[in-house]
Scaffold this motif. Structure first.
Motif, PDB file in Angstrom:
ATOM      1  N   UNK A  54      55.163  70.134  29.474  1.00  0.00           N
ATOM      2  CA  UNK A  54      54.856  68.749  29.828  1.00  0.00           C
ATOM      3  C   UNK A  54      54.686  68.710  31.344  1.00  0.00           C
ATOM      4  N   UNK A  55      53.512  68.267  31.790  1.00  0.00           N
ATOM      5  CA  UNK A  55      53.233  68.216  33.222  1.00  0.00           C
ATOM      6  C   UNK A  55      53.005  66.788  33.690  1.00  0.00           C
ATOM      7  N   UNK A  56      53.477  66.514  34.896  1.00  0.00           N
ATOM      8  CA  UNK A  56      53.282  65.228  35.556  1.00  0.00           C
ATOM      9  C   UNK A  56      52.421  65.478  36.782  1.00  0.00           C
ATOM     10  N   UNK A  57      51.288  64.809  36.874  1.00  0.00           N
ATOM     11  CA  UNK A  57      50.357  65.027  37.973  1.00  0.00           C
ATOM     12  C   UNK A  57      50.089  63.696  38.674  1.00  0.00           C
ATOM     13  N   UNK A  58      50.291  63.691  39.980  1.00  0.00           N
ATOM     14  CA  UNK A  58      50.038  62.470  40.756  1.00  0.00           C
ATOM     15  C   UNK A  58      48.556  62.094  40.712  1.00  0.00           C
ATOM     16  N   UNK A  59      48.297  60.807  40.640  1.00  0.00           N
ATOM     17  CA  UNK A  59      46.935  60.297  40.615  1.00  0.00           C
ATOM     18  C   UNK A  59      46.173  60.537  41.909  1.00  0.00           C
TER      19      UNK A  59
ATOM     20  N   UNK B 185      46.212  64.606  26.945  1.00  0.00           N
ATOM     21  CA  UNK B 185      46.681  63.509  27.804  1.00  0.00           C
ATOM     22  C   UNK B 185      47.663  62.627  27.023  1.00  0.00           C
ATOM     23  N   UNK B 186      48.830  62.424  27.589  1.00  0.00           N
ATOM     24  CA  UNK B 186      49.843  61.587  26.951  1.00  0.00           C
ATOM     25  C   UNK B 186      49.681  60.145  27.405  1.00  0.00           C
ATOM     26  N   UNK B 187      49.412  59.989  28.696  1.00  0.00           N
ATOM     27  CA  UNK B 187      49.241  58.651  29.235  1.00  0.00           C
ATOM     28  C   UNK B 187      49.418  58.626  30.738  1.00  0.00           C
TER      29      UNK B 187
END
Length: 192
Positions: free
Chosen positions: A124-129, A146-148
């Protein structure tokens, strides 16, 4: 093909205290720091201490990405839910050579490491906009779902930034990995 794509030989080496300065310079460079979830103070001794602590951490694997033997970036795998077999991946490209040629295929080595070497089941990755739109659009091509988007999740110096979430299961990687023709993990082990 033996897992080495054209465009510069990729290798991954374990960071040592000798890498503290280059890592610190990369991690605090404004164009890179703006894409990271956490801020790093410019303190070489603190960076060395972080490297020492990192060697002893369970569930944390990191490497210096080298192109043709030259350090170009830092990659990491952090197990965020050990009981559930879930990790997150971090990639920092400090030098231009890390963003061209074969170097962008670093994710294939990392995903092989996550799913085969470490035996985990999900990333699970979190990427800044604030990251490149190409990076965000490219995630599904790699095999991420894409999760959201968490709207205005991160606040930096008064600026609200969206946080994009992507996930991939081990079986998702098995479906797409042949298109990249990289079968090695970060330590050079072959996984066919």
């Amino acid at each position: 093909m033996s897992g080495q794509p054209a465009g510069g030989a990729l290798t991954f080496i374990e960071p040592t205290e000798d890498h503290a300065q280059i890592l610190l310079d990369w991690r605090t460079r404004p164009d890179i720091a703006d894409q990271m979830l956490s801020r790093v103070p410019y303190d070489v001794e603190r960076q060395k201490e972080w490297l020492r602590r990192s060697q002893e951490r369970d569930g944390y694997v990191h490497r210096i990405l080298c192109v043709d033997g030259v350090p170009t970036g830092h990659v990491s795998i952090t197990v965020i839910e050990p009981a559930w077999g879930i990790a997150t991946i971090g990639v920092l490209m400090g030098e231009r050579a890390g963003r061209i040629g074969a170097a962008p295929l670093n994710f294939a080595y990392m995903l092989n490491h996550v799913f085969f070497t470490m035996g985990l089941r999900k990333v699970v990755n979190h990427i800044l906009g604030t990251n490149s739109p190409r990076l965000l659009k490219g995630q599904p091509m790699i095999g991420y779902r894409p999760v959201g988007v968490l709207k205005r999740q991160v606040v930096r110096e008064g600026r609200e930034i969206d946080l994009h979430i992507f996930e991939m299961l081990a079986e998702d990687w098995l479906v797409v990995r042949d298109r990249f023709r990289v079968y090695q993990d970060m330590d050079g082990r072959e996984w066919r």
